[in-house]
Design a protein around this motif. Structure first.
Motif, PDB file in Angstrom:
ATOM      1  N   ALA A 100      48.799  41.413  48.592  1.00 28.75           N
ATOM      2  CA  ALA A 100      47.506  41.629  49.250  1.00 28.75           C
ATOM      3  C   ALA A 100      46.353  41.240  48.323  1.00 28.75           C
ATOM      4  O   ALA A 100      45.344  40.682  48.777  1.00 28.75           O
ATOM      5  CB  ALA A 100      47.369  43.086  49.695  1.00 28.75           C
ATOM      6  N   ILE A 101      46.494  41.535  47.033  1.00 30.58           N
ATOM      7  CA  ILE A 101      45.455  41.148  46.065  1.00 30.58           C
ATOM      8  C   ILE A 101      45.320  39.630  46.049  1.00 30.58           C
ATOM      9  O   ILE A 101      44.205  39.082  46.035  1.00 30.58           O
ATOM     10  CB  ILE A 101      45.804  41.696  44.664  1.00 30.58           C
ATOM     11  CG1 ILE A 101      45.735  43.230  44.676  1.00 30.58           C
ATOM     12  CG2 ILE A 101      44.864  41.122  43.605  1.00 30.58           C
ATOM     13  CD1 ILE A 101      46.257  43.880  43.407  1.00 30.58           C
ATOM     14  N   TYR A 102      46.459  38.936  46.074  1.00 24.56           N
ATOM     15  CA  TYR A 102      46.426  37.471  46.119  1.00 24.56           C
ATOM     16  C   TYR A 102      45.749  36.992  47.407  1.00 24.56           C
ATOM     17  O   TYR A 102      44.893  36.091  47.374  1.00 24.56           O
ATOM     18  CB  TYR A 102      47.853  36.916  46.032  1.00 24.56           C
ATOM     19  CG  TYR A 102      47.923  35.433  46.315  1.00 24.56           C
ATOM     20  CD1 TYR A 102      47.587  34.512  45.324  1.00 24.56           C
ATOM     21  CD2 TYR A 102      48.289  34.956  47.574  1.00 24.56           C
ATOM     22  CE1 TYR A 102      47.613  33.145  45.587  1.00 24.56           C
ATOM     23  CE2 TYR A 102      48.319  33.596  47.846  1.00 24.56           C
ATOM     24  CZ  TYR A 102      47.988  32.693  46.842  1.00 24.56           C
ATOM     25  OH  TYR A 102      48.009  31.351  47.105  1.00 24.56           O
ATOM     26  N   LEU A 103      46.111  37.574  48.546  1.00 26.18           N
ATOM     27  CA  LEU A 103      45.547  37.145  49.823  1.00 26.18           C
ATOM     28  C   LEU A 103      44.035  37.353  49.874  1.00 26.18           C
ATOM     29  O   LEU A 103      43.290  36.495  50.357  1.00 26.18           O
ATOM     30  CB  LEU A 103      46.219  37.907  50.969  1.00 26.18           C
ATOM     31  CG  LEU A 103      47.688  37.582  51.232  1.00 26.18           C
ATOM     32  CD1 LEU A 103      48.249  38.517  52.301  1.00 26.18           C
ATOM     33  CD2 LEU A 103      47.865  36.131  51.651  1.00 26.18           C
ATOM     34  N   ILE A 104      43.581  38.502  49.364  1.00 26.89           N
ATOM     35  CA  ILE A 104      42.134  38.754  49.329  1.00 26.89           C
ATOM     36  C   ILE A 104      41.454  37.746  48.406  1.00 26.89           C
ATOM     37  O   ILE A 104      40.375  37.231  48.705  1.00 26.89           O
ATOM     38  CB  ILE A 104      41.850  40.203  48.893  1.00 26.89           C
ATOM     39  CG1 ILE A 104      42.316  41.175  49.985  1.00 26.89           C
ATOM     40  CG2 ILE A 104      40.358  40.408  48.621  1.00 26.89           C
ATOM     41  CD1 ILE A 104      42.248  42.634  49.588  1.00 26.89           C
ATOM     42  N   PHE A 109      37.879  33.512  46.932  1.00 26.07           N
ATOM     43  CA  PHE A 109      37.724  32.520  45.872  1.00 26.07           C
ATOM     44  C   PHE A 109      38.706  31.364  46.099  1.00 26.07           C
ATOM     45  O   PHE A 109      39.371  31.294  47.113  1.00 26.07           O
ATOM     46  CB  PHE A 109      37.964  33.167  44.503  1.00 26.07           C
ATOM     47  CG  PHE A 109      37.155  34.404  44.258  1.00 26.07           C
ATOM     48  CD1 PHE A 109      35.780  34.335  44.101  1.00 26.07           C
ATOM     49  CD2 PHE A 109      37.767  35.654  44.196  1.00 26.07           C
ATOM     50  CE1 PHE A 109      35.028  35.488  43.882  1.00 26.07           C
ATOM     51  CE2 PHE A 109      37.031  36.815  43.969  1.00 26.07           C
ATOM     52  CZ  PHE A 109      35.651  36.726  43.818  1.00 26.07           C
ATOM     53  N   GLU A 110      38.816  30.497  45.118  1.00 26.84           N
ATOM     54  CA  GLU A 110      39.760  29.392  45.206  1.00 26.84           C
ATOM     55  C   GLU A 110      41.161  29.866  44.833  1.00 26.84           C
ATOM     56  O   GLU A 110      41.342  30.961  44.276  1.00 26.84           O
ATOM     57  CB  GLU A 110      39.312  28.256  44.282  1.00 26.84           C
ATOM     58  CG  GLU A 110      39.188  28.652  42.819  1.00 26.84           C
ATOM     59  CD  GLU A 110      38.540  27.556  41.992  1.00 26.84           C
ATOM     60  OE1 GLU A 110      38.023  26.593  42.587  1.00 26.84           O
ATOM     61  OE2 GLU A 110      38.565  27.657  40.754  1.00 26.84           O
ATOM     62  N   ALA A 111      42.150  29.020  45.103  1.00 26.78           N
ATOM     63  CA  ALA A 111      43.554  29.397  44.905  1.00 26.78           C
ATOM     64  C   ALA A 111      43.851  29.759  43.453  1.00 26.78           C
ATOM     65  O   ALA A 111      44.646  30.665  43.186  1.00 26.78           O
ATOM     66  CB  ALA A 111      44.461  28.256  45.374  1.00 26.78           C
ATOM     67  N   LYS A 112      43.221  29.074  42.512  1.00 24.93           N
ATOM     68  CA  LYS A 112      43.474  29.346  41.092  1.00 24.93           C
ATOM     69  C   LYS A 112      43.084  30.773  40.730  1.00 24.93           C
ATOM     70  O   LYS A 112      43.805  31.463  39.999  1.00 24.93           O
ATOM     71  CB  LYS A 112      42.683  28.357  40.225  1.00 24.93           C
ATOM     72  CG  LYS A 112      42.847  28.570  38.723  1.00 24.93           C
ATOM     73  CD  LYS A 112      42.065  27.525  37.938  1.00 24.93           C
ATOM     74  CE  LYS A 112      40.567  27.748  38.062  1.00 24.93           C
ATOM     75  NZ  LYS A 112      39.788  26.848  37.168  1.00 24.93           N
ATOM     76  N   ASN A 358      30.430  35.797  47.068  1.00 19.36           N
ATOM     77  CA  ASN A 358      31.716  36.370  47.448  1.00 19.36           C
ATOM     78  C   ASN A 358      32.216  37.404  46.441  1.00 19.36           C
ATOM     79  O   ASN A 358      32.992  38.280  46.795  1.00 19.36           O
ATOM     80  CB  ASN A 358      32.752  35.265  47.618  1.00 19.36           C
ATOM     81  CG  ASN A 358      32.629  34.558  48.950  1.00 19.36           C
ATOM     82  OD1 ASN A 358      31.874  35.006  49.819  1.00 19.36           O
ATOM     83  ND2 ASN A 358      33.335  33.467  49.125  1.00 19.36           N
ATOM     84  N   ALA A 359      31.772  37.284  45.182  1.00 19.43           N
ATOM     85  CA  ALA A 359      32.174  38.266  44.178  1.00 19.43           C
ATOM     86  C   ALA A 359      31.543  39.625  44.436  1.00 19.43           C
ATOM     87  O   ALA A 359      31.946  40.623  43.831  1.00 19.43           O
ATOM     88  CB  ALA A 359      31.816  37.782  42.771  1.00 19.43           C
TER      89      ALA A 359
END
Length: 432
Positions: A100-104, A109-112, A358-359
């Motif tokens: 979920a952290i990755y998905l958010i 942000f960008e994939a990196k 977005n941050a």
């Protein structure tokens, strides 16, 4: 073809290794539940055996939110009273939370940056350790992170289904920890900021209203049940009065201490056969009266507790639940990693206000949890819901290192200085 699969394969590998670390840890764990863990265990057993939330004790059915009790009771009903099985399910929830952290991160942000956040979260020791504890953390993190992810999907895609899912998950999260009740308000604030207007489209308002309505529908049966028992409205639980009083009285020092038992408001609340709601109201009234009478001391205590939460990594559960058995554990790594994440997170919050819209989302959520718990008292596990968003901010800042050499030097210097400050705070406030 291989390049297209490289990222998914890397994510799967991180998640599988994370699951293995958790299962390896809980396979050796033999700890009889104590304190709050024992209370959750007993409440769940009573629900299975007697079909009731009523305890017949001083702290009754409304003292705790019902979500985690029902979660445990469901597992006990299906598989028997087996702690290790609960820990195994929580390990799965914990790994799903990493995703979920990755998905958010991908939404914001960008994939990196999202991948960096996943790596940072996989190395965060409490996410692993709490999968082996009978406490709300693993379930709560899973529910509210996917609730926020569903909201972000709805906000970006405009599809009502995402908002409805978010509302349901927000309701379940609030029934697990009532601190989640105000998260939809943060979502609204972020929408205003992100879209640079107070005038949202009518469709967006409709979707937000449906999200809140679904959340209310999920919570309402428990609230109605509480009214039938207490003869007054108790939305979810009756713990906030005690927690507020522990942190705000003449003897408060930022921590839970047994001095609370001598505070007049506590004595009054515990006198006679009061209901949970009556006792909670008396303790809230006592805490509020102290705050009004001592505004300076309250402000100093709150600021002190906030700094303690920024620097704290001393969790008594680490020794009780043998975190030293976890493969990546070492005292020095845990402390340094916590301070580094917090340092990067604070820098990320600065970026959010300065340039990266977005941050602001992870800044708002992390700030909400850290700010809200600073009104009460310091218990290290209460900072855990803020950490996924601190980690997202940390990953964002690390992603900024490659922008320019000057920026990288400024970030390294800031991390060193803030980390040093946090270490000094930890020593000063004895949360090391």
């Amino acid at each position: 073809m291989f390049k297209q699969l490289r990222l998914p394969l890397l994510i799967i590998a991180i998640l599988l290794v994370s699951l293995w670390i958790r299962l390896d840890y809980i396979a050796k764990l033999e700890v009889t539940p104590i304190s709050d863990m024992q209370d959750y265990d007993q409440r769940a057993l009573r629900l299975v055996e007697e079909g009731t939330f009523v305890t017949g004790e001083r702290h009754g059915a409304t003292y705790r939110a019902p979500g985690y009790v029902m979660f445990l009771a469901s597992l006990y009903e299906l598989f028997g009273h087996k702690y290790r099985l609960v820990y195994g399910v929580q390990a799965l929830l914990s790994v799903a939370t990493l995703y979920a952290i990755y998905l958010i991160g991908r939404r914001l942000f960008e994939a990196k940056v999202a991948l960096l956040a996943l790596l940072l979260a996989a190395l965060y020791l409490p996410f692993i350790g709490y999968s082996g504890v009978l406490l709300t953390e693993s379930l709560f993190l899973f529910l509210f992170l996917y609730a926020l992810y569903s909201f972000l999907c709805g906000a970006e895609e405009g599809r009502v289904g995402w908002y409805l899912l978010a509302g349901g998950l927000f309701g379940l999260a609030a029934l697990t920890r009532s601190i989640a009740l105000l998260l939809p308000a943060l979502c609204l604030i972020w929408l205003f900021w992100q879209r640079k207007t107070w005038r949202l489209p009518r469709a967006t308002w409709l979707h937000l209203g449906l999200m809140v309505l679904v959340m209310i529908v999920v919570i309402a049966p428990w609230t109605i049940r509480n009214y039938a028992e207490q003869h007054e409205w108790v939305l979810i639980d009756t713990t906030s009065g005690l927690n507020l009083l522990i942190g705000n009285n003449d003897r408060a020092n930022g921590f839970f201490t047994e001095a609370i038992y001598g505070v007049p408001a506590y004595k009054e609340a515990m006198r006679g056969n009061r209901t949970d709601a009556e006792a909670d109201r008396i303790m809230k009234r006592g805490a509020k009266a102290w705050i009004v009478a001592h505004p300076k001391e309250f402000a100093e205590l709150t600021w002190m507790r906030f700094k303690m939460y920024l620097s704290a990594q001393n969790d008594w559960l680490a020794s009780t639940y043998k975190w030293n058995w976890i493969k990546i554990f070492s005292d020095n790594f845990y402390a340094r990693y916590q301070w580094t994440l917090m340092s990067l997170g604070l820098i990320g919050a600065f970026f959010a206000l300065w340039k990266e819209r977005n941050a602001l989302f992870p800044t708002l959520v992390a700030g909400y949890f850290l700010g809200a718990i600073s009104f009460f008292f310091v218990q290290t596990r209460y900072q855990l819901p803020a950490m996924p968003f601190v980690i997202l901010l940390a990953a964002f800042v690390l992603g900024e290192l490659g922008r320019s050499r000057r920026r990288a030097l400024c970030i390294f210097a800031a991390v060193f200085l803030i980390g040093w400050w946090l270490e000094e705070l930890a020593i000063q406030y004895k949360v090391l």
